[in-house]
Design a protein around this motif. Structure first.
Motif, PDB file in Angstrom:
ATOM      1  N   PHE A   1      36.213  31.352  58.467  1.00  0.00           N
ATOM      2  CA  PHE A   1      36.425  32.272  57.351  1.00  0.00           C
ATOM      3  C   PHE A   1      37.161  33.514  57.852  1.00  0.00           C
ATOM      4  O   PHE A   1      36.963  33.951  58.986  1.00  0.00           O
ATOM      5  CB  PHE A   1      35.059  32.651  56.759  1.00  0.00           C
ATOM      6  N   HIS A   2      38.007  34.087  56.992  1.00  0.00           N
ATOM      7  CA  HIS A   2      38.654  35.372  57.271  1.00  0.00           C
ATOM      8  C   HIS A   2      38.696  36.216  56.011  1.00  0.00           C
ATOM      9  O   HIS A   2      38.958  35.692  54.918  1.00  0.00           O
ATOM     10  CB  HIS A   2      40.120  35.190  57.699  1.00  0.00           C
ATOM     11  N   SER A   3      38.494  37.503  56.177  1.00  0.00           N
ATOM     12  CA  SER A   3      38.989  38.447  55.192  1.00  0.00           C
ATOM     13  C   SER A   3      40.430  38.707  55.609  1.00  0.00           C
ATOM     14  O   SER A   3      40.681  39.413  56.587  1.00  0.00           O
ATOM     15  CB  SER A   3      38.180  39.748  55.213  1.00  0.00           C
TER      16      SER A   3
ATOM     17  N   GLY B   1      47.263  46.732  55.242  1.00  0.00           N
ATOM     18  CA  GLY B   1      46.457  47.326  54.187  1.00  0.00           C
ATOM     19  C   GLY B   1      47.105  47.275  52.815  1.00  0.00           C
ATOM     20  O   GLY B   1      46.812  48.093  51.950  1.00  0.00           O
ATOM     21  N   THR B   2      47.970  46.272  52.588  1.00  0.00           N
ATOM     22  CA  THR B   2      48.719  46.208  51.332  1.00  0.00           C
ATOM     23  C   THR B   2      48.131  45.251  50.307  1.00  0.00           C
ATOM     24  O   THR B   2      48.574  45.249  49.155  1.00  0.00           O
ATOM     25  CB  THR B   2      50.175  45.784  51.603  1.00  0.00           C
ATOM     26  N   ALA B   3      47.166  44.424  50.693  1.00  0.00           N
ATOM     27  CA  ALA B   3      46.666  43.412  49.761  1.00  0.00           C
ATOM     28  C   ALA B   3      45.275  42.946  50.165  1.00  0.00           C
ATOM     29  O   ALA B   3      44.943  42.907  51.345  1.00  0.00           O
ATOM     30  CB  ALA B   3      47.613  42.208  49.714  1.00  0.00           C
ATOM     31  N   ILE B   4      44.486  42.592  49.164  1.00  0.00           N
ATOM     32  CA  ILE B   4      43.166  42.018  49.374  1.00  0.00           C
ATOM     33  C   ILE B   4      43.307  40.497  49.431  1.00  0.00           C
ATOM     34  O   ILE B   4      44.126  39.907  48.726  1.00  0.00           O
ATOM     35  CB  ILE B   4      42.221  42.405  48.222  1.00  0.00           C
ATOM     36  N   GLY B   5      42.506  39.853  50.273  1.00  0.00           N
ATOM     37  CA  GLY B   5      42.552  38.397  50.329  1.00  0.00           C
ATOM     38  C   GLY B   5      41.481  37.828  51.230  1.00  0.00           C
ATOM     39  O   GLY B   5      40.852  38.543  52.022  1.00  0.00           O
ATOM     40  N   GLY B   6      41.264  36.537  51.100  1.00  0.00           N
ATOM     41  CA  GLY B   6      40.309  35.834  51.951  1.00  0.00           C
ATOM     42  C   GLY B   6      40.738  34.387  52.079  1.00  0.00           C
ATOM     43  O   GLY B   6      41.478  33.867  51.241  1.00  0.00           O
TER      44      GLY B   6
END
Length: 409
Positions: free
Chosen positions: A218-220, A229-234
């Motif tokens: 798993f990764h954030s 720091g430009t986008a949220i994701g997982g």
């Protein structure tokens, strides 16, 4: 690029694993900003619905921009890893809107009411809450133990036959505790249990959990994989391709935690410089840790690159480098932590980590403000603890800012 050309460096994999066969001969993977995809005929639509690749039906189900990022992450996590027969190890990646969404797919896709997940202390707060609020509400139990004690791991598994999954976060947030992946995974496999590893802090450049027969990684992707720091994701990766393409994919799309094309594009661009960034992050972090460990205002530094860290040997075995995140205790406690944080001139006061600039937070007055002192101190989150994600700025500027801030703490 010729798909048969052997890439020998992980930096090359980060740039070319997704391929370059794009619409209109685009050099970079385009942003496929579309909610749905068209069919040339009813039969083509039927074929797509019946096939294994559902990335060109509806963007909650998949999208070519997602696929490019997924292929790159999967290639990074398996770079140089082989199956017992000598063939290249393959894993399947599912890109999500956030790390929390990916973690939810992992837990709900592997656990049901009455099952138990076994994990350890000092987990990311979002993971801890997901276990103790969301999973608990579905009838899934959580047991947290000290996984350094392998006899305790074995004994806990034997005494709790409902355990189905062992979840490891290493290095862990924010104490930088490390768990021996190979040893814990070996015990789990003897009992037929699944193993997942949160590899966010390390990235596949520094650590490859699939090397140790784990089932899921798993990764954030918000953190070092994106890097800016430009986008949220997982992302959730699994070695059982059939499971990942069926049951886990179904959980993913039904929960609705899909990414979006623009964030996936930013992730893809960020990963191209992963090797370069991590080398600089790590070099800077080692120098910062050495500086802080000798400073009179610092009680101790949590960084596995230092021989004083209790998990120094574990990290040295399973990581290429200790990484870019550390925490350290100010002798002055809560007030010193606040004064130090307020006095920073260049380093950024912010939560999260893994960006190119240095981020510093004071958990006791920020992220863990609502957690009772006795509760957070059980996990090493004391009043004077500072968490630091060391950036790629000039090392002299980072240390100079720390020095002037410590003088005012």
């Amino acid at each position: 690029m010729n798909k048969d050309f052997p890439l020998t460096g992980i930096g090359s994999v980060a740039m070319h694993a997704a391929g370059h066969e794009h619409a209109e001969y685009a050099h970079l993977t385009p942003i496929f900003a579309t909610s749905t995809f068209t069919f040339d005929s009813a039969q083509q639509g039927s074929d797509r619905f019946a096939g294994a690749d559902k990335t060109r039906i509806y963007s909650r189900w998949g999208n070519p921009t997602f696929t490019a990022a997924e292929k790159t992450i999967a290639a990074l996590e398996t770079f140089g890893l082989k199956n017992p027969d000598g063939s290249q190890l393959e894993v399947k990646a599912l890109l999500h809107a956030s790390g929390q969404a990916a973690m939810t797919t992992l837990f709900l896709g592997t656990l049901k009411a009455g099952d138990t997940v076994l994990s350890h202390y000092s987990l990311y707060g979002g993971t801890y809450e997901l276990m103790n609020k969301v999973l608990a509400a579905t009838g899934v139990h959580t047991i947290l133990i000290d996984m350094h004690d392998l006899n305790l791991v074995e004994d806990t598994i034997r005494k709790n036959t409902s355990i189905k999954l062992l979840h490891i976060e290493t290095p862990a947030n924010p104490t930088i505790q490390c768990v021996d992946i190979e040893a814990v995974s070996g015990i789990a496999k003897q009992h037929g249990l699944l193993v997942s590893v949160d590899n966010t802090f390390a990235t596949p450049y520094l650590q490859q959990p699939f090397r140790y027969e784990v089932d899921f990684v798993f990764h954030s992707t918000t953190k070092f994989l994106n890097g800016h720091g430009t986008a949220i994701g997982g992302v959730l990766l699994g070695r059982d391709l059939a499971l990942m393409n069926t049951a886990m994919w179904k959980w993913h799309v039904l929960l609705g935690g899909n990414s979006n094309p623009f964030d996936a594009f930013l992730l893809g661009q960020g990963m191209k410089t992963l090797e370069l960034r991590m080398d600089r992050h790590c070099d800077n972090a080692m120098k910062v840790a050495e500086y802080l460990s000798a400073h009179p205002a610092i009680a101790h530094v949590n960084y596995t690159g230092l021989a004083s860290h209790p998990d120094h040997a574990i990290a040295a075995r399973q990581m290429k480098h200790p990484g870019a995140v550390m925490s350290y205790e100010l002798k002055g406690g809560l007030n010193a932590g606040k004064k130090f944080t307020d006095a920073l001139q260049m380093c950024i006061r912010a939560v999260s980590l893994g960006t190119v600039d240095t981020l510093i937070s004071h958990p006791a007055s920020m992220s863990h403000l609502s957690v009772p002192k006795e509760e957070r101190e059980k996990y090493g989150i004391t009043d004077g603890l500072i968490r630091m994600s060391v950036g790629i700025e000039n090392i002299h500027d980072i240390i100079s800012d720390l020095e002037q801030a410590l003088a005012k703490a």
